[in-house]
Design a protein around this motif. Structure first.
Motif, PDB file in Angstrom:
ATOM      1  N   ASN A 112     129.863 -70.665 -22.788  1.00 55.81           N
ATOM      2  CA  ASN A 112     130.737 -71.949 -22.645  1.00 55.81           C
ATOM      3  C   ASN A 112     130.956 -72.222 -20.937  1.00 55.81           C
ATOM      4  O   ASN A 112     131.973 -72.361 -20.525  1.00 55.81           O
ATOM      5  CB  ASN A 112     132.067 -71.981 -23.007  1.00 55.81           C
ATOM      6  CG  ASN A 112     132.054 -71.986 -24.689  1.00 55.81           C
ATOM      7  OD1 ASN A 112     131.237 -72.700 -25.228  1.00 55.81           O
ATOM      8  ND2 ASN A 112     132.901 -71.392 -25.288  1.00 55.81           N
ATOM      9  N   ILE A 113     129.805 -71.939 -20.335  1.00 55.36           N
ATOM     10  CA  ILE A 113     129.710 -72.107 -18.842  1.00 55.36           C
ATOM     11  C   ILE A 113     129.973 -73.816 -18.572  1.00 55.36           C
ATOM     12  O   ILE A 113     129.327 -74.461 -19.514  1.00 55.36           O
ATOM     13  CB  ILE A 113     128.553 -71.633 -18.258  1.00 55.36           C
ATOM     14  CG1 ILE A 113     128.812 -71.469 -16.738  1.00 55.36           C
ATOM     15  CG2 ILE A 113     127.330 -72.574 -18.493  1.00 55.36           C
ATOM     16  CD1 ILE A 113     127.422 -70.783 -15.786  1.00 55.36           C
ATOM     17  N   GLY A 114     130.844 -73.829 -17.564  1.00 54.62           N
ATOM     18  CA  GLY A 114     130.839 -75.327 -17.276  1.00 54.62           C
ATOM     19  C   GLY A 114     131.687 -76.200 -18.097  1.00 54.62           C
ATOM     20  O   GLY A 114     132.127 -75.522 -19.151  1.00 54.62           O
ATOM     21  N   SER A 115     131.531 -77.540 -17.758  1.00 58.17           N
ATOM     22  CA  SER A 115     132.235 -78.451 -18.799  1.00 58.17           C
ATOM     23  C   SER A 115     131.151 -79.489 -18.945  1.00 58.17           C
ATOM     24  O   SER A 115     130.496 -80.003 -17.804  1.00 58.17           O
ATOM     25  CB  SER A 115     133.360 -78.914 -18.182  1.00 58.17           C
ATOM     26  OG  SER A 115     133.521 -79.419 -17.052  1.00 58.17           O
ATOM     27  N   GLU A 116     131.229 -79.969 -20.206  1.00 61.60           N
ATOM     28  CA  GLU A 116     130.231 -81.035 -20.374  1.00 61.60           C
ATOM     29  C   GLU A 116     131.058 -82.506 -20.103  1.00 61.60           C
ATOM     30  O   GLU A 116     132.006 -82.651 -20.679  1.00 61.60           O
ATOM     31  CB  GLU A 116     129.521 -81.271 -21.896  1.00 61.60           C
ATOM     32  CG  GLU A 116     128.948 -80.081 -21.938  1.00 61.60           C
ATOM     33  CD  GLU A 116     127.928 -79.985 -23.313  1.00 61.60           C
ATOM     34  OE1 GLU A 116     127.675 -80.916 -23.921  1.00 61.60           O
ATOM     35  OE2 GLU A 116     127.977 -78.937 -23.939  1.00 61.60           O
TER      36      GLU A 116
ATOM     37  N   SER B 297     133.180 -70.380 -14.274  1.00 55.64           N
ATOM     38  CA  SER B 297     133.904 -70.432 -15.669  1.00 55.64           C
ATOM     39  C   SER B 297     134.339 -68.862 -16.058  1.00 55.64           C
ATOM     40  O   SER B 297     134.206 -68.456 -17.195  1.00 55.64           O
ATOM     41  CB  SER B 297     133.170 -71.087 -17.022  1.00 55.64           C
ATOM     42  OG  SER B 297     132.650 -72.436 -16.564  1.00 55.64           O
ATOM     43  N   GLY B 298     134.741 -68.125 -15.114  1.00 56.62           N
ATOM     44  CA  GLY B 298     135.185 -66.748 -15.450  1.00 56.62           C
ATOM     45  C   GLY B 298     133.838 -65.898 -15.792  1.00 56.62           C
ATOM     46  O   GLY B 298     134.065 -64.699 -15.921  1.00 56.62           O
ATOM     47  N   LEU B 299     132.660 -66.637 -15.508  1.00 59.86           N
ATOM     48  CA  LEU B 299     131.437 -65.950 -15.512  1.00 59.86           C
ATOM     49  C   LEU B 299     131.061 -65.223 -14.367  1.00 59.86           C
ATOM     50  O   LEU B 299     130.751 -65.883 -13.482  1.00 59.86           O
ATOM     51  CB  LEU B 299     130.539 -66.643 -16.247  1.00 59.86           C
ATOM     52  CG  LEU B 299     129.017 -66.048 -17.097  1.00 59.86           C
ATOM     53  CD1 LEU B 299     129.261 -64.913 -18.406  1.00 59.86           C
ATOM     54  CD2 LEU B 299     128.240 -67.215 -17.526  1.00 59.86           C
ATOM     55  N   ASP B 300     130.554 -63.998 -14.241  1.00 66.15           N
ATOM     56  CA  ASP B 300     130.209 -63.654 -13.014  1.00 66.15           C
ATOM     57  C   ASP B 300     128.636 -63.763 -12.916  1.00 66.15           C
ATOM     58  O   ASP B 300     127.933 -63.219 -13.640  1.00 66.15           O
ATOM     59  CB  ASP B 300     130.272 -61.878 -13.130  1.00 66.15           C
ATOM     60  CG  ASP B 300     130.103 -61.267 -11.675  1.00 66.15           C
ATOM     61  OD1 ASP B 300     129.558 -62.112 -10.701  1.00 66.15           O
ATOM     62  OD2 ASP B 300     130.374 -60.003 -11.479  1.00 66.15           O
ATOM     63  N   LEU B 301     128.374 -64.382 -11.883  1.00 69.20           N
ATOM     64  CA  LEU B 301     127.076 -64.847 -11.602  1.00 69.20           C
ATOM     65  C   LEU B 301     126.344 -64.299 -10.501  1.00 69.20           C
ATOM     66  O   LEU B 301     125.079 -64.515 -10.113  1.00 69.20           O
ATOM     67  CB  LEU B 301     126.861 -66.623 -11.157  1.00 69.20           C
ATOM     68  CG  LEU B 301     127.414 -67.541 -12.548  1.00 69.20           C
ATOM     69  CD1 LEU B 301     127.381 -68.845 -11.949  1.00 69.20           C
ATOM     70  CD2 LEU B 301     126.724 -67.136 -13.916  1.00 69.20           C
ATOM     71  N   THR B 302     126.995 -63.327  -9.938  1.00 67.90           N
ATOM     72  CA  THR B 302     126.492 -62.351  -8.854  1.00 67.90           C
ATOM     73  C   THR B 302     124.951 -62.056  -8.977  1.00 67.90           C
ATOM     74  O   THR B 302     124.406 -61.809  -7.930  1.00 67.90           O
ATOM     75  CB  THR B 302     127.469 -61.224  -8.653  1.00 67.90           C
ATOM     76  OG1 THR B 302     128.808 -61.804  -8.700  1.00 67.90           O
ATOM     77  CG2 THR B 302     127.415 -60.535  -6.932  1.00 67.90           C
ATOM     78  N   LYS B 303     124.559 -61.289 -10.359  1.00 67.40           N
ATOM     79  CA  LYS B 303     123.215 -61.003 -10.293  1.00 67.40           C
ATOM     80  C   LYS B 303     122.200 -62.167 -10.253  1.00 67.40           C
ATOM     81  O   LYS B 303     121.080 -61.736  -9.828  1.00 67.40           O
ATOM     82  CB  LYS B 303     123.381 -60.606 -11.668  1.00 67.40           C
ATOM     83  CG  LYS B 303     123.228 -61.333 -12.873  1.00 67.40           C
ATOM     84  CD  LYS B 303     123.343 -60.771 -14.143  1.00 67.40           C
ATOM     85  CE  LYS B 303     123.365 -61.952 -15.327  1.00 67.40           C
ATOM     86  NZ  LYS B 303     123.289 -61.394 -16.778  1.00 67.40           N
ATOM     87  N   TYR B 304     122.788 -63.372 -10.035  1.00 71.10           N
ATOM     88  CA  TYR B 304     121.551 -64.324  -9.971  1.00 71.10           C
ATOM     89  C   TYR B 304     121.452 -64.906  -8.566  1.00 71.10           C
ATOM     90  O   TYR B 304     120.756 -65.695  -8.003  1.00 71.10           O
ATOM     91  CB  TYR B 304     122.237 -65.622 -10.654  1.00 71.10           C
ATOM     92  CG  TYR B 304     122.031 -65.572 -11.890  1.00 71.10           C
ATOM     93  CD1 TYR B 304     120.681 -65.313 -12.746  1.00 71.10           C
ATOM     94  CD2 TYR B 304     123.190 -65.589 -12.904  1.00 71.10           C
ATOM     95  CE1 TYR B 304     120.788 -64.974 -14.209  1.00 71.10           C
ATOM     96  CE2 TYR B 304     123.138 -65.519 -14.189  1.00 71.10           C
ATOM     97  CZ  TYR B 304     121.745 -65.165 -14.754  1.00 71.10           C
ATOM     98  OH  TYR B 304     122.068 -64.869 -16.250  1.00 71.10           O
TER      99      TYR B 304
END
Lengths: 158, 99
Positions: A116-120, A139-146
């Motif tokens: 559920n990343i982001g909001s539509e 959204s609480g998701l760790d995106l550091t790997k990207y």
């Protein structure tokens, strides 16, 4: 601030991202007709094509961090062609660009469906990236790997 | 038992069948020797020719896409393969797997 400054900022970041691909030995081109892709990135010797969409934002200061806001059209995101789009997200903060967050379309779509990343809203996926010293989150998701993940664009030296 | 969702995107010249990275990861965890593919593109004329001679294309697409050698192993884990239109979310085709 200059009127339509965001257009200047967007183009500046396009060119910065293009320069990164060139540095890695990949050729770049801007499509003559704008149908969604910002940059075509091509491996000259074998014609391998990658499609790149650059998303730029100015920063909003927060306590010990800052954030950037991006909109991704949902129709484009869900349109999984045989050559997926690589989204490159960059924020202009303190007169500098943040390191690019490079997310391939199928991974972003997976994060939408499973995390559920982001909001539509209004046909767009709104993403708020939060940058702290060693982390990028959405959204609480760790995106550091990207961050600066140019796995699909290996350095071509020969 | 699980249902595997395969995304189907209709383009100007054909179909792109793809599976999500999380599905690829799941297949890899079940079958370490498998080689799940990101996507497979099939042109409209290839699809219609193929179906004229061999039958429904989807039955042949999913083994290639999931990259699992042993079909009976897959059947123990999966009970249904769903082909979903990415734009509408509708199930275009459903393949029941028999263990």
């Amino acid at each position: 601030m200059k009127k339509n400054y965001h257009l200047y900022l967007g183009k500046a970041e396009h060119l910065t991202v293009m320069s990164e691909f060139l540095t890695r030995g990949w050729n770049v081109a801007i499509p003559e007709v704008d149908i969604g892709d910002d940059i075509f990135v091509v491996q000259d010797d074998n014609g391998t094509l990658r499609r790149v969409q650059v998303k730029t934002s100015t920063s909003t200061a927060r306590h010990n961090s800052f954030s950037g806001q991006f909109n991704v059209p949902l129709t484009q995101l869900k349109n999984m062609a045989n050559i997926p789009v690589h989204y490159v997200f960059v924020v202009r903060h303190n007169d500098q660009w943040t390191p690019p967050v490079v997310i391939r379309q199928d991974y972003l779509l997976d994060h939408l469906y499973n995390d559920n990343i982001g909001s539509e809203h209004d046909g767009n996926l709104n993403l708020y990236f939060s940058y702290s010293t060693d982390k990028v989150e959405c959204s609480g998701l760790d995106l550091t790997k990207y961050v600066s993940d140019f796995t699909d664009f290996p350095l071509i030296e020969e | 038992m699980e249902a595997i969702r395969i995304s189907v995107n209709k383009q100007m010249d054909g179909y792109t069948f793809s599976i999500a990275p999380s599905i690829r990861q799941l297949i890899k965890s079940w079958f370490p020797n498998s080689y799940p593919a990101n996507n497979i593109f099939v042109a409209y004329d290839t699809k219609s020719d193929f179906e004229h001679y061999y039958g429904k294309l989807e039955s042949y697409i999913y083994p290639a896409l999931l990259g699992v050698d042993n079909q009976s192993d897959l059947n123990k884990k999966v009970d249904e393969i769903q082909f979903i239109d990415t734009q509408t979310g509708k199930v275009l085709h459903s393949h029941k797997v028999t263990a």
